[in-house]
Design a protein around this motif. Structure first.
Motif, PDB file in Angstrom:
ATOM      1  N   ILE A   1      43.480  47.631  37.009  1.00 30.37           N
ATOM      2  CA  ILE A   1      42.323  46.931  36.441  1.00 30.37           C
ATOM      3  C   ILE A   1      41.020  47.483  37.012  1.00 30.37           C
ATOM      4  N   PHE A   2      40.963  47.657  38.331  1.00 37.44           N
ATOM      5  CA  PHE A   2      39.755  48.179  38.973  1.00 37.44           C
ATOM      6  C   PHE A   2      39.468  49.604  38.526  1.00 37.44           C
ATOM      7  N   GLU A   3      40.522  50.430  38.455  1.00 39.21           N
ATOM      8  CA  GLU A   3      40.319  51.834  38.088  1.00 39.21           C
ATOM      9  C   GLU A   3      39.809  51.964  36.654  1.00 39.21           C
ATOM     10  N   ARG A   4      40.342  51.170  35.756  1.00 41.32           N
ATOM     11  CA  ARG A   4      39.875  51.221  34.366  1.00 41.32           C
ATOM     12  C   ARG A   4      38.443  50.700  34.248  1.00 41.32           C
ATOM     13  N   PHE A   5      38.135  49.659  34.986  1.00 35.55           N
ATOM     14  CA  PHE A   5      36.812  49.044  34.878  1.00 35.55           C
ATOM     15  C   PHE A   5      35.728  49.964  35.451  1.00 35.55           C
ATOM     16  N   TYR A   6      35.978  50.531  36.643  1.00 34.69           N
ATOM     17  CA  TYR A   6      34.969  51.351  37.305  1.00 34.69           C
ATOM     18  C   TYR A   6      34.959  52.789  36.799  1.00 34.69           C
ATOM     19  N   GLY A   7      36.124  53.280  36.344  1.00 34.12           N
ATOM     20  CA  GLY A   7      36.198  54.674  35.922  1.00 34.12           C
ATOM     21  C   GLY A   7      35.872  55.608  37.075  1.00 34.12           C
TER      22      GLY A   7
ATOM     23  N   TYR B   1      41.110  27.760  35.812  1.00 34.21           N
ATOM     24  CA  TYR B   1      40.559  28.804  36.683  1.00 34.21           C
ATOM     25  C   TYR B   1      40.605  30.134  35.935  1.00 34.21           C
ATOM     26  N   GLU B   2      39.611  30.992  36.211  1.00 33.27           N
ATOM     27  CA  GLU B   2      39.556  32.284  35.526  1.00 33.27           C
ATOM     28  C   GLU B   2      38.833  33.302  36.407  1.00 33.27           C
ATOM     29  N   LEU B   3      39.340  34.533  36.408  1.00 35.48           N
ATOM     30  CA  LEU B   3      38.714  35.636  37.132  1.00 35.48           C
ATOM     31  C   LEU B   3      38.249  36.687  36.143  1.00 35.48           C
ATOM     32  N   ALA B   4      37.130  37.350  36.460  1.00 35.25           N
ATOM     33  CA  ALA B   4      36.590  38.367  35.554  1.00 35.25           C
ATOM     34  C   ALA B   4      35.715  39.346  36.326  1.00 35.25           C
ATOM     35  N   LEU B   5      35.531  40.524  35.748  1.00 32.57           N
ATOM     36  CA  LEU B   5      34.623  41.535  36.283  1.00 32.57           C
ATOM     37  C   LEU B   5      33.490  41.744  35.286  1.00 32.57           C
ATOM     38  N   PHE B   6      32.276  41.907  35.822  1.00 31.59           N
ATOM     39  CA  PHE B   6      31.116  42.096  34.931  1.00 31.59           C
ATOM     40  C   PHE B   6      30.133  43.069  35.566  1.00 31.59           C
TER      41      PHE B   6
ATOM     42  N   GLN C   1      34.839  41.139  31.696  1.00 30.22           N
ATOM     43  CA  GLN C   1      36.211  41.556  31.411  1.00 30.22           C
ATOM     44  C   GLN C   1      37.161  40.637  32.173  1.00 30.22           C
ATOM     45  N   ILE C   2      37.951  39.884  31.437  1.00 32.34           N
ATOM     46  CA  ILE C   2      38.856  38.911  32.049  1.00 32.34           C
ATOM     47  C   ILE C   2      39.994  39.623  32.787  1.00 32.34           C
ATOM     48  N   ILE C   3      40.301  39.174  33.991  1.00 29.96           N
ATOM     49  CA  ILE C   3      41.458  39.672  34.734  1.00 29.96           C
ATOM     50  C   ILE C   3      42.670  38.866  34.285  1.00 29.96           C
ATOM     51  N   PRO C   4      43.687  39.508  33.712  1.00 30.88           N
ATOM     52  CA  PRO C   4      44.844  38.762  33.190  1.00 30.88           C
ATOM     53  C   PRO C   4      45.505  37.905  34.269  1.00 30.88           C
ATOM     54  N   GLU C   5      46.032  36.765  33.849  1.00 34.29           N
ATOM     55  CA  GLU C   5      46.632  35.833  34.800  1.00 34.29           C
ATOM     56  C   GLU C   5      47.880  36.395  35.467  1.00 34.29           C
ATOM     57  N   ASP C   6      48.535  37.385  34.831  1.00 33.20           N
ATOM     58  CA  ASP C   6      49.724  37.950  35.459  1.00 33.20           C
ATOM     59  C   ASP C   6      49.384  38.948  36.561  1.00 33.20           C
TER      60      ASP C   6
END
Length: 348
Positions: A276-282, A302-307, A315-320
């Motif tokens: 997730i981090f690698e795709r988001f930051y590139g 509850y919900e986690l996301a990167l912006f 971008q929502i971080i999947p619950e799994d």
């Protein structure tokens, strides 16, 4: 940098990938100022107190070089490194950490020659450098003089076969990919943003801000433990400012609603959060990013996301990708469907 600081030295290794230290020297230029304690096997938590053994003659100035030769037992391979350390004046957060008492230098040994150098205190640690050693041949008579006829294979097999965790992991998964530990040690620029909001579960399900007439939760602190072996439990608001850090491994968040106390614990699955981090930051790990933590304790949502700036929405971080456990006044209030941590796992 304060030259009067008295550093103790320790070592560590991944518990699934134990190492044996031949020798380790900490240097100031070309002068040896301390040695890494030599024990039979290092194994435990990465970046943690694997063995609470410290040398008595600690170093009294910050080192500039390291020389180390160690055995990666699961690979049957020795690695050697002699290299300058990163300029400590360029290590974010180190100067403030050195102002605290009881800090020490920690050296981590990983498969494929990975070598980490941290400064570790009671409530915070900082990664100073991540280096790579080269494969080297070593005579077993020198490494294991007590029984000089022991072969490298016999020596490694003995430790592997007598550690069920190591043996079981190798039989099931084999050795990890070469870039796994580089992924663990990569750092990014982000800050945590806990957002206390209400969840509208109607036809247009969405998060909404608290109305002015509603009593907002009161945030108390956040703690982190990261895959790069660092952690921060200072409660000084530093985690809510942009900082360089590894990928999250565990988070703890505490808040109040009136007199009700809540604590939420997150555990992250390593491969998924790395991806997730690698795709988001590139290719831009220094991009300033908000790690958003949305909380509606009353509705157990509850919900986690990167912006980052430029995105239309987080971008929502999947619950799994993580597990979650929440306590309300010290009694369990919520757990995610995939939760499978051992009892007491929230104590760290």
């Amino acid at each position: 940098m304060n030259s009067s600081i008295d550093f103790k030295i320790n070592g560590c290794a991944f518990k699934k990938f134990p190492t044996g230290l031949f020798y380790g020297k900490i240097l100031k230029k070309d002068i040896v100022i301390a040695n890494i304690p030599k024990i039979s096997v290092y194994s435990g938590d990465w970046g943690g107190d694997n063995n609470r053994i410290f040398i008595e003659n600690s170093c009294r100035c910050f080192p500039t070089r390291i020389e180390i030769l160690f055995l990666s037992i699961t690979e049957y391979t020795f690695y050697y490194l002699k290299n300058d350390l990163r300029d400590v004046n360029n290590v974010q957060g180190l100067e403030n950490l050195l102002k605290l008492s009881d800090v020490y230098l920690l050296i981590g040994m990983a498969p494929y020659g990975g070598i980490a150098v941290w400064v570790r205190g009671f409530n915070k640690s900082v990664l100073v450098d991540w280096l790579k050693g080269s494969e080297i041949e070593v005579a077993m008579a020198d490494f294991h003089p007590v029984n000089p006829d022991t072969t490298l294979k016999e020596y490694c097999d003995y430790y592997i076969n007598n550690d069920p965790l190591v043996k079981g992991n190798l039989e099931k998964n084999g050795l990890p990919s070469r870039n796994l530990f580089d992924k663990y040690m990569q750092q990014f620029t982000y800050r945590y943003q806990p957002l206390f909001e209400t969840w509208n579960d109607g036809e247009e399900a969405k998060w909404q801000k608290y109305r002015e007439d509603e009593l907002k939760p009161r945030f108390e602190y956040i703690e982190e433990s990261l895959f790069d072996g660092t952690f921060d439990k200072l409660h000084d608001d530093g985690l809510q400012k942009y900082h360089e850090a590894g990928k999250p491994k565990k988070l703890a968040i505490k808040w109040h609603i009136k007199k009700t106390e809540y604590t939420a614990y997150f555990w992250f699955e390593d491969e998924k959060i790395c991806s997730i981090f690698e795709r988001f930051y590139g290719a831009h790990p220094d991009t300033k990013t908000d790690f958003i933590i949305r909380i509606d304790a009353e509705q157990k949502k509850y919900e986690l996301a990167l912006f980052r700036q430029g995105l239309k929405e987080p971008q929502i971080i999947p619950e799994d990708a993580y597990q979650l456990l929440v306590f309300k006044n010290k009694f369990e209030d919520y757990r995610s469907d995939n939760y499978n941590q051992e009892r007491g796992a929230w104590i760290w």
